[in-house]
Design a protein around this motif. Structure first.
Motif, PDB file in Angstrom:
ATOM      1  N   ARG A 305       0.827  -1.210   0.000  1.00 11.54           N
ATOM      2  CA  ARG A 305       0.000   0.000   0.000  1.00 11.54           C
ATOM      3  C   ARG A 305       0.859   1.257   0.000  1.00 11.54           C
ATOM      4  NH1 ARG A 305      -4.071   1.928   4.906  1.00 11.54           N
ATOM      5  NH2 ARG A 305      -4.786   3.864   3.890  1.00 11.54           N
ATOM      6  N   LEU A 306       1.922   1.226   0.826  1.00  8.48           N
ATOM      7  CA  LEU A 306       2.811   2.373   0.888  1.00  8.48           C
ATOM      8  C   LEU A 306       3.531   2.577  -0.449  1.00  8.48           C
ATOM      9  CD1 LEU A 306       4.040   4.596   2.652  1.00  8.48           C
ATOM     10  CD2 LEU A 306       5.787   2.949   3.378  1.00  8.48           C
ATOM     11  N   ALA A 307       3.923   1.489  -1.089  1.00  6.82           N
ATOM     12  CA  ALA A 307       4.614   1.585  -2.385  1.00  6.82           C
ATOM     13  C   ALA A 307       3.688   2.188  -3.435  1.00  6.82           C
ATOM     14  CB  ALA A 307       5.111   0.205  -2.811  1.00  6.82           C
ATOM     15  N   ARG A 308       2.406   1.745  -3.432  1.00  2.46           N
ATOM     16  CA  ARG A 308       1.455   2.318  -4.396  1.00  2.46           C
ATOM     17  C   ARG A 308       1.249   3.807  -4.137  1.00  2.46           C
ATOM     18  NH1 ARG A 308      -1.408  -2.470  -3.262  1.00  2.46           N
ATOM     19  NH2 ARG A 308      -2.851  -1.291  -1.938  1.00  2.46           N
ATOM     20  N   LEU A 313       2.141   9.381  -5.696  1.00  5.82           N
ATOM     21  CA  LEU A 313       2.639  10.718  -5.376  1.00  5.82           C
ATOM     22  C   LEU A 313       3.725  11.159  -6.357  1.00  5.82           C
ATOM     23  CD1 LEU A 313       2.826  10.506  -1.469  1.00  5.82           C
ATOM     24  CD2 LEU A 313       1.169  11.788  -2.850  1.00  5.82           C
ATOM     25  N   LEU A 314       4.608  10.232  -6.707  1.00  3.05           N
ATOM     26  CA  LEU A 314       5.633  10.556  -7.700  1.00  3.05           C
ATOM     27  C   LEU A 314       5.017  10.898  -9.046  1.00  3.05           C
ATOM     28  CD1 LEU A 314       8.373   7.867  -6.878  1.00  3.05           C
ATOM     29  CD2 LEU A 314       8.471  10.325  -6.461  1.00  3.05           C
ATOM     30  N   GLU A 315       3.983  10.162  -9.407  1.00  2.00           N
ATOM     31  CA  GLU A 315       3.315  10.441 -10.687  1.00  2.00           C
ATOM     32  C   GLU A 315       2.672  11.823 -10.675  1.00  2.00           C
ATOM     33  OE1 GLU A 315       2.089   9.106 -14.606  1.00  2.00           O
ATOM     34  OE2 GLU A 315       3.709   8.722 -13.200  1.00  2.00           O
ATOM     35  N   MET A 316       2.011  12.185  -9.576  1.00  2.00           N
ATOM     36  CA  MET A 316       1.400  13.513  -9.483  1.00  2.00           C
ATOM     37  C   MET A 316       2.467  14.609  -9.506  1.00  2.00           C
ATOM     38  SD  MET A 316      -1.758  12.992  -9.592  1.00  2.00           S
ATOM     39  CE  MET A 316      -2.193  14.707  -9.404  1.00  2.00           C
ATOM     40  N   PHE A 421      -6.954  13.441  -3.405  1.00  2.00           N
ATOM     41  CA  PHE A 421      -7.361  12.976  -2.072  1.00  2.00           C
ATOM     42  C   PHE A 421      -8.844  13.233  -1.799  1.00  2.00           C
ATOM     43  CE2 PHE A 421      -2.803  13.901  -1.593  1.00  2.00           C
ATOM     44  CZ  PHE A 421      -2.362  12.650  -1.184  1.00  2.00           C
ATOM     45  N   VAL A 422      -9.655  13.249  -2.852  1.00  2.00           N
ATOM     46  CA  VAL A 422     -11.094  13.398  -2.654  1.00  2.00           C
ATOM     47  C   VAL A 422     -11.701  12.006  -2.557  1.00  2.00           C
ATOM     48  CG1 VAL A 422     -13.244  14.189  -3.681  1.00  2.00           C
ATOM     49  CG2 VAL A 422     -11.198  15.600  -3.825  1.00  2.00           C
ATOM     50  N   ARG A 423     -12.311  11.721  -1.374  1.00  2.00           N
ATOM     51  CA  ARG A 423     -12.959  10.431  -1.156  1.00  2.00           C
ATOM     52  C   ARG A 423     -14.212  10.641  -0.327  1.00  2.00           C
ATOM     53  NH1 ARG A 423      -7.809   7.366   1.301  1.00  2.00           N
ATOM     54  NH2 ARG A 423      -7.671   9.424   2.243  1.00  2.00           N
ATOM     55  N   GLY A 424     -15.248   9.992  -0.700  1.00  2.00           N
ATOM     56  CA  GLY A 424     -16.468  10.068   0.086  1.00  2.00           C
ATOM     57  C   GLY A 424     -16.337   9.252   1.368  1.00  2.00           C
ATOM     58  N   ASP A 425     -17.279   9.447   2.286  1.00  2.00           N
ATOM     59  CA  ASP A 425     -17.221   8.731   3.567  1.00  2.00           C
ATOM     60  C   ASP A 425     -17.279   7.231   3.361  1.00  2.00           C
ATOM     61  OD1 ASP A 425     -17.057  11.148   4.823  1.00  2.00           O
ATOM     62  OD2 ASP A 425     -19.221  11.262   5.269  1.00  2.00           O
ATOM     63  N   ARG A 426     -18.135   6.808   2.419  1.00  2.00           N
ATOM     64  CA  ARG A 426     -18.268   5.371   2.165  1.00  2.00           C
ATOM     65  C   ARG A 426     -16.959   4.790   1.656  1.00  2.00           C
ATOM     66  NH1 ARG A 426     -19.454   2.265  -2.314  1.00  2.00           N
ATOM     67  NH2 ARG A 426     -20.528   0.275  -1.883  1.00  2.00           N
ATOM     68  N   ALA A 427     -16.297   5.572   0.788  1.00  2.00           N
ATOM     69  CA  ALA A 427     -15.033   5.087   0.242  1.00  2.00           C
ATOM     70  C   ALA A 427     -13.978   4.971   1.333  1.00  2.00           C
ATOM     71  CB  ALA A 427     -14.545   6.035  -0.851  1.00  2.00           C
ATOM     72  N   SER A 434      -5.868   5.745  -1.982  1.00  2.00           N
ATOM     73  CA  SER A 434      -5.214   6.999  -1.601  1.00  2.00           C
ATOM     74  C   SER A 434      -6.018   8.229  -1.974  1.00  2.00           C
ATOM     75  CB  SER A 434      -3.837   7.079  -2.283  1.00  2.00           C
ATOM     76  OG  SER A 434      -3.996   7.165  -3.702  1.00  2.00           O
ATOM     77  N   GLY A 435      -7.039   8.063  -2.816  1.00  2.00           N
ATOM     78  CA  GLY A 435      -7.773   9.232  -3.287  1.00  2.00           C
ATOM     79  C   GLY A 435      -7.081   9.928  -4.443  1.00  2.00           C
ATOM     80  N   LEU A 436      -6.080   9.294  -5.047  1.00  2.00           N
ATOM     81  CA  LEU A 436      -5.353   9.881  -6.170  1.00  2.00           C
ATOM     82  C   LEU A 436      -5.675   9.209  -7.497  1.00  2.00           C
ATOM     83  CD1 LEU A 436      -1.802  10.310  -4.568  1.00  2.00           C
ATOM     84  CD2 LEU A 436      -3.466  12.104  -5.058  1.00  2.00           C
TER      85      LEU A 436
END
Length: 474
Positions: A305-308, A313-316, A421-427, A434-436
């Protein structure tokens, strides 16, 4: 020493005053010269005509008069003339010849009608007149008098004096009149200059004040636009600049807020797997094999998860820096989506529909990312079954449509769906994303000249239309 500083108003006023003064003086001088020359020419013409008339009458008296002595006849005629100062040079053998003095004949014995000054007539002109009488006429301008002379006979030279006092008085009056007119015009020019300078200074001062306020942070500052002259253009240009500056600053402020939120979200998202990994590492020292096995599995999951997250983040960051790699080649979008489906959700209930020619030119890695992230989003945030439609019926583009059977996208999230980093509560409760994902998919689509459109139609529907021939848009 440094030159004194003059403000805009003073410089404009000075320039207008100097221009007005120069123009007024030039026109007054030109008008005076024209009028003076015309008046003098009329005076000289009248004097010459009068002299020639007297000379002809003298010749008539000499030739036909009762007096046989030419000098006596000429003197008798000129004595009867009123208002004329005259003299006679007598070169007859019986008379007293005129005196030569400094190259000329001295005329002292003048029949005076006023204070006529003595004159000296050039010897060569007098001798020339005696040799060719009565045609040649000489002229002198002496001490306010116009002097004409000519030969009545080869021995008698008539000299007449015409007073130019009236002419000079008239010209002096003309000079004073023109000077008064020039003064009035110059005064009007000064008033006009001050008025014009004030009119010009006012909008310039308004622009300067607005620029100062804009520099102090009042981004809503604008300059009123009046008229359609250059000053109005200046106001329009300033307002356009102020609007652009305000827009740029607003974008920078929004970008700054976004970056701060981005850093906060990154810190939050990194804290969770790191905290879990720290807790798991502490449990690896236990003697219980089952606990160690469970801890190893959890550590592996959190590491992935951390690697993804780090990769996202690197891609952004590459997108933000404008250095995202983009390599195009022919792509079969149906095969690419099939591969993304097998990697992302091999067991999910997904129906793939293909229509027409679905080949295009693009970056296969980035198109694969778009398809994979849309599928992951549909599976993780929506519900099965999922329908993926690839439509290549149009010659200029290919459309990819991903529709799920979930509850759809909340209305308040639709405008922000592709932000980071936009995520709904359900998500947040149901996934470890990560919301990315959607932000990265949207950036990859934009590199292909496309844009992802989200809507609700019995569930969430994401549609992206990719041009067949792609040029990088950034």
């Amino acid at each position: 020493m440094p030159l004194p500083y003059f403000g805009l108003r003073a410089r404009i006023s000075l320039a207008v005053m100097l221009a007005t003064l120069l123009a007024t003086v030039s026109m007054a001088f030109a008008a005076y010269r024209l009028q003076a020359d015309e008046t003098r020419n009329r005076f000289e013409l009248a004097a010459r005509t009068s002299f020639e008339s007297d000379l002809k009458q003298a010749l008539y008296q000499i030739q036909y008069g009762p007096v046989t002595d030419p000098a006596t006849a000429l003197t008798a005629y000129m004595t009867r003339e009123q208002g004329i100062s005259w003299a006679l040079l007598d070169f007859t053998s019986g008379g007293r010849p005129p005196d030569l003095w400094e190259g000329g004949y001295r005329v002292d014995a003048v029949v005076r009608r006023d204070d006529t000054p003595p004159v000296t007539l050039p010897e060569e002109l007098v001798d020339y007149a005696r040799r060719s009488y009565p045609e040649p006429v000489g002229k002198l301008d002496v001490d306010g008098y116009l002097v004409y002379f000519g030969a009545a006979t080869d021995s008698l030279v008539l000299v007449e004096f015409y007073n130019m006092g009236g002419l000079n008085a008239e010209l002096a009056k003309l000079r004073w009149s023109l000077a008064a007119i020039a003064l009035v015009v110059s005064t009007a020019g000064v008033a006009t200059a001050l008025f014009a300078a004030k009119r010009i200074q006012r909008p310039v001062h308004a622009v300067a004040t607005a620029a100062r306020l804009l520099g102090e942070g009042e981004l809503s500052t604008r300059v009123p636009v009046r008229g359609r002259d250059e000053l109005a253009d200046l106001a329009v240009s300033f307002n356009a600049m102020a609007g652009q500056v305000g827009h740029s600053i607003s974008e920078l402020q929004a970008k700054d807020r976004q970056q701060r939120r981005f850093i906060d979200d990154v810190a939050h998202d990194l804290r969770t797997p790191i905290a879990a990994m720290v807790a798991v590492v502490d449990s690896l020292d236990t003697a219980d094999a089952e606990v160690r096995s469970r801890s190893a599995r959890l550590l592996t999951a959190q590491t992935r998860r951390l690697a993804r997250l780090v990769e996202d983040l690197l891609e952004m960051s590459r997108f933000d820096a404008g250095v995202a790699d983009f390599r195009t080649e022919p792509v079969d979008l149906a095969a690419l989506v099939t591969d993304a489906l097998e990697l992302s959700a091999p067991s999910a209930d997904v129906e793939l529909r293909v229509h027409g020619d679905v080949t295009l030119t693009g970056d296969p890695r980035r198109l694969h990312t778009v398809a994979r992230n849309l599928l992951i989003n549909a599976i993780g945030h929506g519900a099965e079954p999922i329908t993926v439609t690839i439509d290549g019926s149009r010659p200029e583009s290919v459309t990819l449509r991903v529709a799920d059977s979930g509850p759809g996208i909340p209305d308040e999230l639709l405008p922000l769906l592709f932000d980071r980093f936009v995520r709904g509560d359900r998500a947040r409760q149901a996934t470890e994303g990560s919301g990315l994902g959607l932000a990265i998919a949207d950036q990859n689509a934009r590199l292909h000249g496309a844009k992802i459109v989200a809507a609700n139609d019995g569930g969430a529907v994401f549609t992206v239309t990719v041009p067949r021939g792609v040029t990088t848009t950034g």
